[in-house]
Design a protein around this motif. Structure first.
Motif, PDB file in Angstrom:
ATOM      1  N   PRO A   1      46.475  38.286  41.509  1.00 43.87           N
ATOM      2  CA  PRO A   1      46.632  37.038  42.272  1.00 43.87           C
ATOM      3  C   PRO A   1      45.273  36.476  42.680  1.00 43.87           C
ATOM      4  O   PRO A   1      44.271  37.188  42.707  1.00 43.87           O
ATOM      5  N   HIS A   2      45.259  35.188  43.027  1.00 43.52           N
ATOM      6  CA  HIS A   2      44.034  34.544  43.480  1.00 43.52           C
ATOM      7  C   HIS A   2      43.569  35.170  44.785  1.00 43.52           C
ATOM      8  O   HIS A   2      44.360  35.414  45.701  1.00 43.52           O
ATOM      9  N   LEU A   3      42.279  35.418  44.885  1.00 43.80           N
ATOM     10  CA  LEU A   3      41.716  36.013  46.093  1.00 43.80           C
ATOM     11  C   LEU A   3      41.383  34.899  47.085  1.00 43.80           C
ATOM     12  O   LEU A   3      40.234  34.474  47.221  1.00 43.80           O
ATOM     13  N   ASP A   4      42.409  34.435  47.783  1.00 43.00           N
ATOM     14  CA  ASP A   4      42.211  33.355  48.741  1.00 43.00           C
ATOM     15  C   ASP A   4      41.824  33.931  50.105  1.00 43.00           C
ATOM     16  O   ASP A   4      41.643  35.142  50.274  1.00 43.00           O
ATOM     17  N   ALA A   5      41.701  33.052  51.084  1.00 39.46           N
ATOM     18  CA  ALA A   5      41.248  33.478  52.410  1.00 39.46           C
ATOM     19  C   ALA A   5      42.203  34.490  53.035  1.00 39.46           C
ATOM     20  O   ALA A   5      41.772  35.441  53.709  1.00 39.46           O
ATOM     21  N   ASP A   6      43.512  34.324  52.837  1.00 41.53           N
ATOM     22  CA  ASP A   6      44.479  35.267  53.408  1.00 41.53           C
ATOM     23  C   ASP A   6      44.328  36.646  52.785  1.00 41.53           C
ATOM     24  O   ASP A   6      44.384  37.671  53.488  1.00 41.53           O
ATOM     25  N   ALA A   7      44.156  36.700  51.455  1.00 44.01           N
ATOM     26  CA  ALA A   7      43.980  37.987  50.790  1.00 44.01           C
ATOM     27  C   ALA A   7      42.711  38.675  51.278  1.00 44.01           C
ATOM     28  O   ALA A   7      42.693  39.891  51.503  1.00 44.01           O
ATOM     29  N   LEU A   8      41.653  37.904  51.428  1.00 38.87           N
ATOM     30  CA  LEU A   8      40.392  38.492  51.881  1.00 38.87           C
ATOM     31  C   LEU A   8      40.482  38.959  53.328  1.00 38.87           C
ATOM     32  O   LEU A   8      39.875  39.965  53.707  1.00 38.87           O
ATOM     33  N   ALA A   9      41.246  38.237  54.135  1.00 40.76           N
ATOM     34  CA  ALA A   9      41.425  38.662  55.532  1.00 40.76           C
ATOM     35  C   ALA A   9      42.129  40.008  55.603  1.00 40.76           C
ATOM     36  O   ALA A   9      41.901  40.790  56.548  1.00 40.76           O
ATOM     37  N   ALA A  10      42.965  40.294  54.617  1.00 40.90           N
ATOM     38  CA  ALA A  10      43.668  41.582  54.577  1.00 40.90           C
ATOM     39  C   ALA A  10      42.788  42.703  54.054  1.00 40.90           C
ATOM     40  O   ALA A  10      43.204  43.861  54.049  1.00 40.90           O
TER      41      ALA A  10
ATOM     42  N   ALA B   1      33.011  44.522  46.946  1.00 43.09           N
ATOM     43  CA  ALA B   1      32.776  44.249  45.529  1.00 43.09           C
ATOM     44  C   ALA B   1      34.095  44.008  44.809  1.00 43.09           C
ATOM     45  O   ALA B   1      35.094  44.691  45.077  1.00 43.09           O
ATOM     46  N   VAL B   2      34.093  43.035  43.901  1.00 42.85           N
ATOM     47  CA  VAL B   2      35.218  42.769  43.000  1.00 42.85           C
ATOM     48  C   VAL B   2      34.706  42.972  41.584  1.00 42.85           C
ATOM     49  O   VAL B   2      33.769  42.287  41.148  1.00 42.85           O
ATOM     50  N   LEU B   3      35.303  43.925  40.876  1.00 46.21           N
ATOM     51  CA  LEU B   3      34.907  44.244  39.505  1.00 46.21           C
ATOM     52  C   LEU B   3      36.049  43.823  38.595  1.00 46.21           C
ATOM     53  O   LEU B   3      37.128  44.412  38.631  1.00 46.21           O
ATOM     54  N   HIS B   4      35.804  42.803  37.800  1.00 46.02           N
ATOM     55  CA  HIS B   4      36.859  42.169  37.010  1.00 46.02           C
ATOM     56  C   HIS B   4      36.859  42.706  35.587  1.00 46.02           C
ATOM     57  O   HIS B   4      35.901  42.509  34.837  1.00 46.02           O
ATOM     58  N   ALA B   5      37.961  43.363  35.207  1.00 49.04           N
ATOM     59  CA  ALA B   5      38.086  43.957  33.876  1.00 49.04           C
ATOM     60  C   ALA B   5      38.668  42.953  32.893  1.00 49.04           C
ATOM     61  O   ALA B   5      39.618  43.228  32.165  1.00 49.04           O
ATOM     62  N   ALA B   6      38.086  41.753  32.890  1.00 49.82           N
ATOM     63  CA  ALA B   6      38.522  40.683  31.989  1.00 49.82           C
ATOM     64  C   ALA B   6      37.356  39.704  31.883  1.00 49.82           C
ATOM     65  O   ALA B   6      36.209  40.069  32.157  1.00 49.82           O
ATOM     66  N   GLY B   7      37.666  38.458  31.479  1.00 54.97           N
ATOM     67  CA  GLY B   7      36.599  37.495  31.256  1.00 54.97           C
ATOM     68  C   GLY B   7      36.298  36.661  32.478  1.00 54.97           C
ATOM     69  O   GLY B   7      35.753  37.128  33.465  1.00 54.97           O
ATOM     70  N   SER B   8      36.682  35.387  32.422  1.00 55.75           N
ATOM     71  CA  SER B   8      36.325  34.446  33.470  1.00 55.75           C
ATOM     72  C   SER B   8      36.937  34.829  34.820  1.00 55.75           C
ATOM     73  O   SER B   8      38.087  35.273  34.896  1.00 55.75           O
ATOM     74  N   VAL B   9      36.167  34.623  35.889  1.00 56.10           N
ATOM     75  CA  VAL B   9      36.669  34.844  37.250  1.00 56.10           C
ATOM     76  C   VAL B   9      36.972  33.514  37.940  1.00 56.10           C
ATOM     77  O   VAL B   9      37.272  33.490  39.132  1.00 56.10           O
ATOM     78  N   ARG B  10      36.894  32.418  37.180  1.00 55.34           N
ATOM     79  CA  ARG B  10      37.029  31.094  37.779  1.00 55.34           C
ATOM     80  C   ARG B  10      38.348  30.935  38.549  1.00 55.34           C
ATOM     81  O   ARG B  10      38.378  30.375  39.641  1.00 55.34           O
ATOM     82  N   SER B  11      39.462  31.389  37.981  1.00 60.54           N
ATOM     83  CA  SER B  11      40.763  31.227  38.643  1.00 60.54           C
ATOM     84  C   SER B  11      41.042  32.346  39.644  1.00 60.54           C
ATOM     85  O   SER B  11      42.025  32.289  40.379  1.00 60.54           O
ATOM     86  N   LEU B  12      40.182  33.340  39.677  1.00 62.41           N
ATOM     87  CA  LEU B  12      40.417  34.511  40.535  1.00 62.41           C
ATOM     88  C   LEU B  12      39.782  34.363  41.906  1.00 62.41           C
ATOM     89  O   LEU B  12      40.391  34.682  42.926  1.00 62.41           O
ATOM     90  N   VAL B  13      38.548  33.886  41.938  1.00 63.07           N
ATOM     91  CA  VAL B  13      37.798  33.861  43.195  1.00 63.07           C
ATOM     92  C   VAL B  13      37.548  32.429  43.627  1.00 63.07           C
ATOM     93  O   VAL B  13      37.500  31.510  42.811  1.00 63.07           O
ATOM     94  N   GLY B  14      37.379  32.249  44.928  1.00 66.31           N
ATOM     95  CA  GLY B  14      37.116  30.936  45.491  1.00 66.31           C
ATOM     96  C   GLY B  14      35.988  30.991  46.487  1.00 66.31           C
ATOM     97  O   GLY B  14      35.315  32.019  46.663  1.00 66.31           O
ATOM     98  N   GLU B  15      35.796  29.875  47.177  1.00 70.01           N
ATOM     99  CA  GLU B  15      34.654  29.758  48.078  1.00 70.01           C
ATOM    100  C   GLU B  15      34.694  30.780  49.199  1.00 70.01           C
ATOM    101  O   GLU B  15      33.648  31.272  49.643  1.00 70.01           O
TER     102      GLU B  15
END
Length: 337
Positions: free
Chosen positions: A67-76, A82-96
């Motif tokens: 799932p997208h790592l939004d503010a609510d997910a990060l608050a939890a 560190a986020v280690l992504h076992a795939a390609g682009s992180v554009r849709s995964l992480v946000g500001e």
């Protein structure tokens, strides 16, 4: 002094990918480097079991289906570093919100670029031999082609236009070096001298399209590249030219592309389309001048192990206090995939 405790890590992805990303030897190495429950794979950050694991997580090992790592997910995940992504682009995964927290991000995009470049090279060689046309003719007539039909065929001196010196584009340029091609490149971030070092001649996009026999698209999917190949630019490709897209369908105007392909003026190898997949009634499924594949150029099957290996190596760097080898930076996301 006792050694520090290993960091707590949690998987967040579709669990179907785990066995191929981390076969037994890699999983053992991963578990040696961190405190990890391989049976716990987060699919929903709001799930109570997942929330409990996230509250202790220092490292999140992500992949397709995370799932997208939004503010609510990060608050939890107050301890996450560190986020280690076992795939390609992180554009849709992480946000500001993630970057504001100062969390380090790594991606296996470099490993994922290799099979895409290999697929593209294979398609360039087959297209240069006009293999797809000859296959269709052979199926219909059961006869070998005449010399007149094969006269335009061959890979000697083919002009290959590469749009985008991305990780895939650069790897493709390396793979093209042993062949008797003239390689052209368009990338607004590359100088003529750097293009020459990569084995290519730097051209404007319009000139590349005019002078290439085969055009291969490797630009990132960003606002500046949306519909970069519109009807006017597709019309610049010579009659009988081949367009290969292993990037994203959004980079090409789908209606203009369909018109060119239905007319038979151009040929195409399309591993990605817009929409994806194409609707069942699309003519592109049945055109003899179109070779469609279902988004298979990237890592599949045993190729996923390379992605997992990068994640393990990155985790070992985190534990050792070393800089990451494949760090993704916020400033770069404006021009990379």
């Amino acid at each position: 002094m006792p050694s520090p405790l290993p960091p707590r890590a949690v998987f967040a992805m579709d669990p179907v990918h785990l066995p191929l990303l981390f076969p037994p030897a890699l999983m053992a190495r991963l578990r040696k480097a961190c405190d990890l429950d391989p049976a716990l794979v987060v699919r929903d950050f709001a799930d109570p079991v997942s929330a409990a694991a996230l509250s202790e997580a220092e490292v999140l090992i992500t992949g397709w289906g995370c799932p997208h790592l939004d503010a609510d997910a990060l608050a939890a995940a107050p301890r996450l570093r560190a986020v280690l992504h076992a795939a390609g682009s992180v554009r849709s995964l992480v946000g500001e919100a993630l970057w504001q927290r100062g969390i380090t991000v790594s991606s296996a995009v470099t490993a994922n670029a290799l099979p895409v470049a290999e697929y593209t090279l294979a398609m360039i060689l087959l297209a240069g031999k006009d293999a797809f046309t000859h296959r269709e003719r052979f199926r219909a007539t059961h006869t070998y082609p005449t010399q007149a039909l094969t006269a335009p065929t061959g890979n000697v001196g083919r002009r290959i236009g590469v749009i985008g010196a991305s990780r895939v584009g650069r790897r493709l340029l390396e793979l093209l070096r042993p062949f008797d091609f003239t390689v052209l490149l368009h990338d607004p971030y590359v100088s003529p001298a750097e293009a020459a070092e990569l084995g290519a001649e730097l051209l404007s996009l319009e000139d590349l399209l005019r002078h290439s026999d085969i055009v291969s698209l490797h630009a990132p999917d960003i606002p500046e590249t949306y519909r970069m190949l519109d009807g006017d630019r597709l019309a610049l490709i010579r009659d009988g030219g081949v367009l290969i897209n292993t990037s994203r369908g959004a980079l090409i105007d789908p209606e203009a592309l369909t018109d060119e392909l239905v007319s038979g003026r151009l040929h195409a190898v399309l591993d990605v389309t817009e929409p994806e997949p194409l609707p069942a009634g699309s003519p592109l499924y049945h055109l003899p001048n179109v070779f469609l594949t279902p988004h298979i150029a990237g890592s599949l099957g045993n190729e996923l192990e390379r992605l997992g290996r990068i994640v393990v190596e990155e985790l070992e760097r985190v534990v050792a206090g070393m800089p990451l080898g494949h760090e993704v930076r916020w400033a770069d996301l404006g021009r990379v995939a």
